[in-house]
Design a protein around this motif. Structure first.
Motif, PDB file in Angstrom:
ATOM      1  N   VAL A  22      21.945  36.622   9.343  1.00  0.00           N
ATOM      2  CA  VAL A  22      22.951  37.487   8.744  1.00  0.00           C
ATOM      3  C   VAL A  22      23.616  36.738   7.596  1.00  0.00           C
ATOM      4  CG1 VAL A  22      25.072  38.783   9.167  1.00  0.00           C
ATOM      5  CG2 VAL A  22      23.388  38.547  10.991  1.00  0.00           C
ATOM      6  N   PHE A  23      23.823  37.435   6.481  1.00  0.00           N
ATOM      7  CA  PHE A  23      24.589  36.893   5.367  1.00  0.00           C
ATOM      8  C   PHE A  23      25.834  37.743   5.188  1.00  0.00           C
ATOM      9  CE2 PHE A  23      20.361  35.303   4.480  1.00  0.00           C
ATOM     10  CZ  PHE A  23      20.611  33.987   4.100  1.00  0.00           C
ATOM     11  N   LEU A  24      26.984  37.068   5.095  1.00  0.00           N
ATOM     12  CA  LEU A  24      28.270  37.733   4.908  1.00  0.00           C
ATOM     13  C   LEU A  24      28.907  37.259   3.615  1.00  0.00           C
ATOM     14  CD1 LEU A  24      29.928  37.203   8.418  1.00  0.00           C
ATOM     15  CD2 LEU A  24      28.572  39.151   7.664  1.00  0.00           C
ATOM     16  N   SER A  25      29.609  38.156   2.959  1.00  0.00           N
ATOM     17  CA  SER A  25      30.456  37.808   1.834  1.00  0.00           C
ATOM     18  C   SER A  25      31.897  37.789   2.332  1.00  0.00           C
ATOM     19  CB  SER A  25      30.298  38.843   0.717  1.00  0.00           C
ATOM     20  OG  SER A  25      31.199  38.585  -0.332  1.00  0.00           O
ATOM     21  N   LEU A  26      32.636  36.738   1.960  1.00  0.00           N
ATOM     22  CA  LEU A  26      34.045  36.614   2.330  1.00  0.00           C
ATOM     23  C   LEU A  26      34.873  36.564   1.059  1.00  0.00           C
ATOM     24  CD1 LEU A  26      33.785  33.692   4.924  1.00  0.00           C
ATOM     25  CD2 LEU A  26      33.526  36.120   5.349  1.00  0.00           C
TER      26      LEU A  26
ATOM     27  N   HIS B 238      30.721  35.071  19.979  1.00  0.00           N
ATOM     28  CA  HIS B 238      29.730  34.859  21.032  1.00  0.00           C
ATOM     29  C   HIS B 238      28.331  35.261  20.554  1.00  0.00           C
ATOM     30  CE1 HIS B 238      30.834  39.067  21.555  1.00  0.00           C
ATOM     31  NE2 HIS B 238      29.713  39.238  22.216  1.00  0.00           N
ATOM     32  N   GLU B 239      27.335  34.552  21.059  1.00  0.00           N
ATOM     33  CA  GLU B 239      25.928  34.784  20.739  1.00  0.00           C
ATOM     34  C   GLU B 239      25.641  34.667  19.244  1.00  0.00           C
ATOM     35  OE1 GLU B 239      23.692  37.757  22.918  1.00  0.00           O
ATOM     36  OE2 GLU B 239      25.538  38.284  23.994  1.00  0.00           O
TER      37      GLU B 239
ATOM     38  N   ASN C  58      22.604  37.121  18.091  1.00  0.00           N
ATOM     39  CA  ASN C  58      21.863  37.990  19.002  1.00  0.00           C
ATOM     40  C   ASN C  58      22.555  39.337  19.161  1.00  0.00           C
ATOM     41  OD1 ASN C  58      19.616  36.401  19.711  1.00  0.00           O
ATOM     42  ND2 ASN C  58      20.867  35.203  21.113  1.00  0.00           N
ATOM     43  N   LEU C  59      23.698  39.512  18.506  1.00  0.00           N
ATOM     44  CA  LEU C  59      24.439  40.766  18.628  1.00  0.00           C
ATOM     45  C   LEU C  59      23.756  41.880  17.848  1.00  0.00           C
ATOM     46  CD1 LEU C  59      28.114  39.509  18.122  1.00  0.00           C
ATOM     47  CD2 LEU C  59      26.939  40.022  20.280  1.00  0.00           C
ATOM     48  N   GLU C  60      23.928  43.096  18.342  1.00  0.00           N
ATOM     49  CA  GLU C  60      23.500  44.266  17.578  1.00  0.00           C
ATOM     50  C   GLU C  60      24.412  44.386  16.357  1.00  0.00           C
ATOM     51  OE1 GLU C  60      20.856  46.254  18.152  1.00  0.00           O
ATOM     52  OE2 GLU C  60      20.356  44.880  19.795  1.00  0.00           O
ATOM     53  N   ALA C  61      23.926  44.998  15.302  1.00  0.00           N
ATOM     54  CA  ALA C  61      24.661  45.063  14.038  1.00  0.00           C
ATOM     55  C   ALA C  61      26.042  45.693  14.203  1.00  0.00           C
ATOM     56  CB  ALA C  61      23.854  45.821  12.995  1.00  0.00           C
ATOM     57  N   ILE C  62      26.148  46.782  14.937  1.00  0.00           N
ATOM     58  CA  ILE C  62      27.441  47.452  15.076  1.00  0.00           C
ATOM     59  C   ILE C  62      28.418  46.585  15.855  1.00  0.00           C
ATOM     60  CG2 ILE C  62      26.892  48.792  17.145  1.00  0.00           C
ATOM     61  CD1 ILE C  62      28.861  50.019  14.051  1.00  0.00           C
ATOM     62  N   ASP C  63      27.931  45.832  16.839  1.00  0.00           N
ATOM     63  CA  ASP C  63      28.794  44.918  17.586  1.00  0.00           C
ATOM     64  C   ASP C  63      29.244  43.756  16.705  1.00  0.00           C
ATOM     65  OD1 ASP C  63      28.589  46.451  19.929  1.00  0.00           O
ATOM     66  OD2 ASP C  63      26.701  45.446  20.458  1.00  0.00           O
ATOM     67  N   PHE C  64      28.336  43.281  15.865  1.00  0.00           N
ATOM     68  CA  PHE C  64      28.683  42.207  14.937  1.00  0.00           C
ATOM     69  C   PHE C  64      29.726  42.698  13.928  1.00  0.00           C
ATOM     70  CE2 PHE C  64      28.157  39.397  11.320  1.00  0.00           C
ATOM     71  CZ  PHE C  64      28.194  38.156  11.945  1.00  0.00           C
ATOM     72  N   LEU C  65      29.558  43.920  13.438  1.00  0.00           N
ATOM     73  CA  LEU C  65      30.539  44.513  12.525  1.00  0.00           C
ATOM     74  C   LEU C  65      31.911  44.558  13.188  1.00  0.00           C
ATOM     75  CD1 LEU C  65      31.373  46.045   9.936  1.00  0.00           C
ATOM     76  CD2 LEU C  65      30.656  48.150  11.102  1.00  0.00           C
TER      77      LEU C  65
END
Length: 159
Positions: free
Chosen positions: A4-8, A30-31, A64-71
C-alpha cells in the motif's frame, strides 16, 4: 500481504509533527508493517490555493487488512490527530490518502483507488518517486518518473 502507498499531508499547526504522529500511528496498525517513508516536502496548496503551504510525504506499507478496513484505520488516525472536514480541500492537521492498494482498484463513494488525482499532483509523485520510481501506475502504463516528467515540480521542496 498487500503493498500500500499512502500520501500524507498537513497544513495546520506543527505540520512536521502531525506527519510524524501519523507515521507512528500507521506503524502500529494491526496486521500492517511500515516499509518505507519518503522525505518530507514543502508544497503549495493544491485545489483550494488560498491557504498555508503543506508538508507532504509518501509511505509504503504492507498489510493483511481488507482495503475498506485499512481505510477506516486511516480515517481513525486522522480523527485522532484532530482532522476536521469543514470544506473540500480546506486546511487540515492531517490528510491520509490511499494512492495504491496492491493492484486492486476501487470506485466506491468511500474509496477510489488508484487515487484519481495522483498523476496530477507533483506533491504526490515526487515523494512516491523517491520510494519507487519504476513502479508502473495503474490505468496509465507510465512509471512514476514518466508521470512526474509531465508535471511542473520545481515548487516541491525537500525539507
Amino acid at each position: 500481504m498487500t503493498v500500500v502507498f499512502l500520501s500524507l499531508g498537513s497544513n495546520l499547526g506543527d505540520k512536521v509533527a502531525y506527519l510524524n504522529q501519523a507515521i507512528q500511528s500507521l506503524s502500529q496498525v494491526h496486521e500492517t508493517q511500515l516499509v518505507k517513508v519518503s522525505s518530507f516536502y514543502r508544497t503549495a496548496a493544491w485545489g483550494k490555493i488560498d491557504q498555508d503551504d503543506f508538508v507532504n510525504a509518501v509511505v509504503q506499507l504492507e498489510t493483511n487488512l481488507e482495503a475498506i478496513d485499512f481505510l477506516r484505520e486511516c480515517q481513525q488516525i486522522e480523527k485522532d490527530l484532530d482532522r476536521v472536514r469543514h470544506e473540500h480541500w480546506g486546511p487540515r492537521t492531517i490528510d491520509i490518502d490511499i494512492l495504491l492498494y496492491g493492484e486492486e482498484t476501487f470506485n466506491t463513494p468511500d474509496l477510489k483507488v488508484p487515487h484519481p488525482f495522483m498523476t496530477e499532483r507533483a506533491f504526490v509523485l515526487v515523494p512516491l518517486a523517491e520510494l519507487t520510481e519504476d513502479l508502473v501506475l495503474p490505468n496509465t502504463g507510465k512509471t512514476v518518473l514518466e508521470a512526474l516528467a509531465q508535471l511542473s515540480h520545481e515548487d516541491v521542496t525537500k525539507i
